[in-house]
Write an enzyme that holds these catalytic residues in place. Structure first.
Site, PDB file in Angstrom:
ATOM      1  N   CYS A 138       2.031   3.271  11.847  1.00  0.00           N
ATOM      2  CA  CYS A 138       3.038   2.776  10.751  1.00  0.00           C
ATOM      3  C   CYS A 138       3.366   3.940   9.886  1.00  0.00           C
ATOM      4  O   CYS A 138       2.698   5.057   9.973  1.00  0.00           O
ATOM      5  CB  CYS A 138       2.457   1.528  10.302  1.00  0.00           C
ATOM      6  SG  CYS A 138       1.128   2.051   8.850  1.00  0.00           S
TER       7      CYS A 138
ATOM      8  N   HIS B 299       0.970  -1.358  -0.022  1.00  0.00           N
ATOM      9  CA  HIS B 299       0.019  -0.051  -0.043  1.00  0.00           C
ATOM     10  C   HIS B 299       0.738   1.410   0.063  1.00  0.00           C
ATOM     11  O   HIS B 299       1.956   1.343   0.386  1.00  0.00           O
ATOM     12  CB  HIS B 299      -1.155  -0.137   1.182  1.00  0.00           C
ATOM     13  CG  HIS B 299      -0.270  -0.116   2.666  1.00  0.00           C
ATOM     14  ND1 HIS B 299       0.121  -1.160   3.028  1.00  0.00           N
ATOM     15  CD2 HIS B 299       0.376   0.764   3.409  1.00  0.00           C
ATOM     16  CE1 HIS B 299       0.799  -1.059   4.128  1.00  0.00           C
ATOM     17  NE2 HIS B 299       0.775   0.175   4.322  1.00  0.00           N
TER      18      HIS B 299
END
Length: 713
Positions: free
Chosen positions: A222, A65
């Protein structure tokens, strides 16, 4: 989420064998629907995200992603691989692959819905259904949280007007998945207190009705804040339910974050940080037993982390991460397996250098402007606080020089302070700054600052590991740690290690002053190679910090070093810019656009301007840049060019000794790098005719045509 994935974005028979091929196959579906505007540019962004940390997860899941300027709207593609594709998961290849594409300016609602998918991936029933699905339309409906539909039903639904807002669909999706993801998607709140078994969200309640329930607050984050952040949150909450522990998580994602109720934090018995970016407002969690790990540990080892924080609470331990205040230290994920001390040391040092650089830029350029306006005798001017004439340019020059000198005087203390900060969080700042100031006092210079930072950080880390009675925990980071650590660092710097380091610093300064001939050229080659090896990374920063450290007490040798370092650092972006101009067919359309910006970045001494090229083709770009940088560094030293400014590129040419030869050195290195990268890329294109079609699909017809030329036997 229904608009993000359709049957056209589902591939139940994904044939790719590598993660790059899998990402390309799924991304091509996005391009076909107009969701991605530049295939190669988008894949470069996916690869850059993958380089930060593998996106494979236990359980056969790969979730590449990124957020990219080449994405027109939030999109999700799904592929199922019979063979499996290696995305770096500990338990092997992934058979369920999700490619998430978010626009660079994605709105919060879409990112929140994407986070709901990340949570659902932790549901075994959901992943089992994906593995047995036989229809692309039904699979898209399952992923989007809708009831599975046949193709006819999907066509009918497509013509019907919407009956509910997208956020409501997200909430319904979460309900059907049996998780609290729908709450997150529907209201945009990733910190639902009821997920941990406290229906009222009461931080002081006892859900068991019996004795004390152990309570944990956690923060997950993250680098992109899209997937791993929420998967770690879901994993920790599920592990807490199994262990009979109350876990409340604050996911700090791309869509921002909702702060935990201060009462919930106050009632917590322990803290878990599962993060790969700094935890925001970390001071809220001070004074509690803490486990600090990377985000993947939060996904894969949630039960172990809960057991670990319970053990620390029983022993009365307070770790550095919990005792500190402010933002998280950049490193020290002590609980993450496989992290070597060499990597930690490098990151600690880079923490200090990164905070030092703004002082270098501000102070050094002000000093340079002072010299440019007032001449090289401006350093003898009296203090402007006592003597300043508004109409004289020399007074203004002296003002700039003296402001810059004061800013420059912070270099060593800031270096030491933020090395200690990188090791031990905010409690390391006081002893670090004290140690750095002592290094200046005893003339230990740049090397003394390095030593002081490491000593200060190590001292604070040692104190933080001591068992402390509960009543003293609150004053540890504010009173006890600064007091004790400053005393220890001061003693060691003044009486033990400071004087030997000062002697070494003097010897190094004398050596630089005497550099000439072959020795200077060799040093120029080494510095040039270091500046161009990682294009703004740790090795580049080491060479730059070495040069800047010499400016604190400048002499002829240190000024030559500074000139060589800046010249070599300008070569990579300038070479890539020139290469895209001379042989544009060897580069993608995105690279050609980046090449235009690289002219300005290179001229400004921003080596990072070459990173997009190196990320796409490191084996050809980096060696080419290194050779050119070595040539420029050697020539700059051979020409005895000097530089008093630590930054500025061609815009500080008037401050450079032998400026014409300096420009010749830069031009020579740029030409060498350009020639090499064109030669290497051209050999690849002509030697691999099968790549022509792929290049053409990427929108680079000229490169594709060239790639089809066969190699002579």
């Amino acid at each position: 989420m229904s608009g993000m994935i359709t049957a056209d974005l589902v591939d139940l028979d994904l044939a790719a064998e590598t993660k790059e091929a899998a990402a390309r196959s799924l991304a091509e579906r996005m391009v076909a629907l107009g969701r991605v505007t530049d295939l190669d540019g988008f894949l470069a962004d996916v690869a850059a995200r993958e380089a930060q940390m593998p996106t494979g997860l236990d359980g056969g899941i790969g979730i590449p992603h990124c957020r990219s300027a080449h994405v027109s709207e939030p999109t999700l593609a799904f592929g199922r691989s019979a063979r499996g594709v290696d995305f770096g998961a500990p338990d092997g290849p992934a058979d369920l692959i999700f490619l998430i594409a978010a626009p660079a300016g994605a709105d919060d609602a879409h990112l929140t819905i994407l986070s709901a998918l990340a949570r659902r991936l932790m549901d075994a029933d959901f992943t089992a259904a994906l593995r047995t699905a036989t229809d692309a339309t039904a699979t898209a409906s399952l992923i989007s949280g809708e009831e599975p539909q046949t193709g006819a039903e999907a066509d009918a639904a497509a013509t019907a007007p919407p009956t509910a807002p997208e956020a409501g669909a997200g909430a319904e999706a979460g309900t059907e998945a049996g998780t609290d993801a729908g709450v997150d998607a529907g209201v945009g709140d990733g910190t639902d207190a009821t997920a941990s078994g406290d229906p009222a969200g009461d931080p002081t309640g006892d859900s068991s009705g019996g004795g004390h329930v152990f309570r944990i607050v956690a923060v997950t984050s993250c680098p992109t804040g899209i997937a791993h952040t929420y998967m770690a949150a879901e994993s920790l909450e599920q592990a807490g339910q199994v262990a009979g522990v109350e876990v409340v998580v604050e996911p700090q994602g791309s869509a921002g974050f909702n702060r935990l109720d201060p009462a919930v934090i106050a009632a917590a018995d322990g803290v878990i940080f599962a993060h790969d970016v700094p935890v925001r407002e970390k001071e809220r969690f001070a004074g509690k037993p803490t486990v600090d790990v990377g985000v993947k540990a939060g996904i894969n080892r949630a039960a172990e982390l809960i057991a670990e924080v319970r053990g620390k609470a029983e022993r009365g331990e307070i770790t550095g991460a919990a005792a500190g205040t402010g933002h998280a230290s950049p490193v020290d994920n002590a609980g993450e397996p496989g992290e070597g001390y060499g990597n930690k040391l490098r990151t600690w040092l880079m923490s200090g250098v990164s905070y030092m650089v703004p002082f270098v830029a501000a102070g050094g350029l002000l000093i340079a402007l002072g010299f440019a306006i007032g001449g090289y005798t401006i350093d003898k001017a009296p203090s402007v606080a006592e003597h300043f004439i508004w109409t004289e340019h020399t007074s203004w020059a002296a003002l700039l020089f003296q402001i810059g000198g004061l800013a420059f005087s912070f270099l060593v203390p800031v270096l030491a302070g933020y090395i200690a900060y990188g090791m031990a969080d905010r409690p390391g700042l006081v002893p670090g700054f004290v140690g750095g100031s002592i290094a200046l006092t005893i003339n230990a210079g740049f090397l003394g600052g390095l030593a002081a930072g490491l000593i200060a950080g190590g001292t604070v880390m040692a104190i933080q590991r001591l068992k402390v009675p509960a009543p003293l925990r609150g004053i540890m980071p504010v009173v006890v740690i600064p007091l004790v650590s400053s005393a220890i660092v001061g003693f060691l710097m003044f009486l033990v290690v400071g004087k030997p380091i000062a002697s070494l610093q003097k010897a190094l300064t004398d050596w630089l002053s005497g550099l000439s001939g072959a020795n200077a050229i060799i040093l120029g080659v080494v510095l040039g190679l270091m500046m161009c090896f990682d294009l703004g990374g740790p090795l580049n920063k080491v060479a730059y910090a070495f040069a800047v450290g010499g400016l604190a007490n400048p002499n002829e040798g240190s000024l030559k070093v500074m000139a060589a370092v800046m010249a070599a650092g300008m070569v990579p972006p300038l070479a890539m810019a020139l290469a895209t101009t001379v042989r544009g067919k060897l580069f993608t359309r995105t690279e050609r656009e980046n090449g235009k910006a690289a002219w300005v970045l290179g001229a400004s001494f921003i080596t990072e301007g070459a990173i997009p090229f190196a990320a796409a083709d490191p084996l050809r770009v980096i060696p080419s840049a290194m050779v050119g940088g070595a040539v420029t560094g050697a020539l700059s030293m051979a020409f005895e060019c000097t530089l008093r400014a630590p930054h500025g590129g061609i815009f500080v040419i008037p401050l450079i000794g032998n400026p014409v030869l300096y420009l010749v050195a830069i031009a020579a290195g740029t030409a060498v790098s350009t020639g090499l990268v064109i030669l290497l890329k051209g050999a690849r294109k002509t030697g691999r005719p099968e790549q022509g079609a792929a290049a053409g699909a990427a929108g680079d017809g000229g490169a594709a045509a060239e790639a089809k030329v066969p190699v002579a036997a």
